[in-house]
Write a protein that holds these residues in place. Structure first.
Motif, short mmCIF file in Angstrom:
data_model
loop_
_atom_site.label_atom_id
_atom_site.label_comp_id
_atom_site.label_asym_id
_atom_site.label_seq_id
_atom_site.Cartn_x
_atom_site.Cartn_y
_atom_site.Cartn_z
N PHE A 108 0.82 -1.22 0.00
CA PHE A 108 0.00 0.00 0.00
C PHE A 108 0.85 1.27 0.00
O PHE A 108 0.34 2.34 -0.28
CB PHE A 108 -0.98 0.00 1.18
CG PHE A 108 -0.35 0.26 2.52
CD1 PHE A 108 -0.33 1.55 3.04
CD2 PHE A 108 0.19 -0.77 3.26
CE1 PHE A 108 0.23 1.80 4.28
CE2 PHE A 108 0.76 -0.52 4.50
CZ PHE A 108 0.79 0.76 5.02
N ARG A 109 2.14 1.15 0.31
CA ARG A 109 3.04 2.32 0.24
C ARG A 109 4.06 2.15 -0.89
O ARG A 109 5.18 2.66 -0.80
CB ARG A 109 3.75 2.52 1.57
CG ARG A 109 2.86 2.98 2.70
CD ARG A 109 3.64 3.21 3.98
NE ARG A 109 4.20 1.96 4.48
CZ ARG A 109 5.00 1.86 5.55
NH1 ARG A 109 5.34 2.97 6.21
NH2 ARG A 109 5.47 0.70 5.95
N SER A 110 3.67 1.47 -1.95
CA SER A 110 4.59 1.27 -3.07
C SER A 110 4.92 2.61 -3.73
O SER A 110 4.15 3.57 -3.63
CB SER A 110 3.98 0.33 -4.11
OG SER A 110 2.92 0.98 -4.81
N LEU A 111 6.06 2.66 -4.40
CA LEU A 111 6.45 3.89 -5.08
C LEU A 111 5.44 4.26 -6.16
O LEU A 111 5.12 5.44 -6.34
CB LEU A 111 7.85 3.75 -5.68
CG LEU A 111 8.39 4.96 -6.43
CD1 LEU A 111 8.44 6.19 -5.53
CD2 LEU A 111 9.77 4.67 -7.01
N ASP A 112 4.91 3.28 -6.87
CA ASP A 112 3.93 3.57 -7.92
C ASP A 112 2.69 4.25 -7.35
O ASP A 112 2.15 5.19 -7.95
CB ASP A 112 3.53 2.28 -8.64
CG ASP A 112 4.58 1.82 -9.63
OD1 ASP A 112 5.37 2.67 -10.10
OD2 ASP A 112 4.62 0.62 -9.93
N ILE A 113 2.24 3.80 -6.20
CA ILE A 113 1.06 4.41 -5.58
C ILE A 113 1.38 5.82 -5.10
O ILE A 113 0.63 6.77 -5.34
CB ILE A 113 0.56 3.54 -4.40
CG1 ILE A 113 -0.04 2.23 -4.92
CG2 ILE A 113 -0.48 4.31 -3.57
CD1 ILE A 113 -0.44 1.26 -3.84
N PHE A 121 8.49 12.57 -9.58
CA PHE A 121 8.88 12.12 -8.24
C PHE A 121 9.44 10.70 -8.32
O PHE A 121 10.49 10.39 -7.75
CB PHE A 121 7.69 12.20 -7.28
CG PHE A 121 7.89 11.45 -5.99
CD1 PHE A 121 9.05 11.62 -5.24
CD2 PHE A 121 6.91 10.59 -5.52
CE1 PHE A 121 9.24 10.93 -4.05
CE2 PHE A 121 7.09 9.90 -4.33
CZ PHE A 121 8.25 10.06 -3.59
N LYS A 122 8.75 9.83 -9.02
CA LYS A 122 9.25 8.45 -9.18
C LYS A 122 10.62 8.46 -9.86
O LYS A 122 11.54 7.74 -9.45
CB LYS A 122 8.26 7.63 -10.00
CG LYS A 122 8.71 6.18 -10.22
CD LYS A 122 7.67 5.37 -10.99
CE LYS A 122 8.15 3.93 -11.19
NZ LYS A 122 7.13 3.12 -11.91
N GLN A 123 10.78 9.29 -10.87
CA GLN A 123 12.06 9.38 -11.57
C GLN A 123 13.17 9.83 -10.63
O GLN A 123 14.29 9.33 -10.68
CB GLN A 123 11.94 10.34 -12.75
CG GLN A 123 11.02 9.87 -13.85
CD GLN A 123 10.66 10.99 -14.82
OE1 GLN A 123 11.32 12.03 -14.87
NE2 GLN A 123 9.60 10.80 -15.58
N GLU A 153 3.33 6.83 7.60
CA GLU A 153 2.29 6.23 6.77
C GLU A 153 2.53 6.40 5.27
O GLU A 153 1.87 5.75 4.45
CB GLU A 153 0.91 6.79 7.15
CG GLU A 153 0.61 8.20 6.66
CD GLU A 153 1.21 9.29 7.54
OE1 GLU A 153 0.81 10.46 7.36
OE2 GLU A 153 2.08 8.99 8.38
N CYS A 154 3.47 7.24 4.90
CA CYS A 154 3.75 7.50 3.49
C CYS A 154 5.08 6.91 3.01
O CYS A 154 5.18 6.45 1.88
CB CYS A 154 3.75 9.00 3.21
SG CYS A 154 2.17 9.82 3.50
#
Length: 200
Positions: A108-113, A121-123, A153-154
């Motif tokens: 639930f805290r995956s980078l994609d989510i 941000f992912k990059q 939580e994040c």
């Protein structure tokens, strides 16, 4: 001694510039001059290298007046470490406050989510992760990671630590609260780290 020590502060996905200016306004009395820079994480077509270049260009201007360090909060953490990696000659110290530095393996805290609203941000996270192994012990000694002791939580704890870097734990649970207290109530520990070597 340098006449000034400027600190460029990079906000997270919400680009809450006003909040960060309010939280760090007292840093001036501690000998640091904070500059909060809007990142534009959710701006359409935002280019990561252009974003990092904007931080570096501001740092180059501020370096004419004295020392420069960089602090990234939340999503800004990986960006702060990326610009430090690219220009360690320009930044004295780099601090990641509750920011993700690698993808990790989480549901639930995956980078994609967490990066659903901001591809850049992912990059930024993946870019720093690809560079992490190239950081020397000397560079790591000029870096600090800050995280909430009792959970975030994040940002999972294992994605925000950096071996060989200074580590600070804020005795709270929560992402926003961890960031807020790291810059205010517990801010003197961050300030002392940033000021190390300022007299040299």
């Amino acid at each position: 001694m340098a006449s000034t020590h400027s600190v460029i502060i990079l906000p997270g996905l919400g680009d809450r510039v006003g909040n960060l200016r309010f939280a760090t306004r007292w840093w001036n009395a501690q000998g640091l001059t904070p500059y909060v820079l809007r990142m534009g994480w959710s701006d359409r077509g935002r280019n990561l290298q252009n974003m990092l270049n904007e931080v570096i260009e501001l740092a180059e201007k501020l370096s004419a007046e004295g020392l420069v360090s960089v602090v990234g909060t939340s999503a800004g953490g990986s960006a702060a470490f990326n610009v430090f990696y690219e220009r360690p000659d320009l930044f004295v110290h780099a601090v990641n406050v509750c920011g993700r530095l690698r993808e990790g393996e989480h549901n639930f805290r995956s980078l994609d989510i967490m990066a659903a609203t901001s591809p850049v941000f992912k990059q930024s996270v993946l870019l720093f992760e690809s560079r992490e192994s190239e950081l020397t012990p000397a560079l790591r000694a000029r870096m600090m990671t800050v995280r909430a002791r009792f959970g975030d939580e994040c940002v999972p704890g294992d994605t925000s630590r950096l071996d060989g870097a200074h580590s600070m734990l804020v005795p709270v649970f929560g992402h926003g609260l961890g960031i807020s207290l790291a810059l205010t109530v517990f801010g003197k520990q961050v300030i002392r780290f940033i000021q190390q070597g300022s007299d040299s």
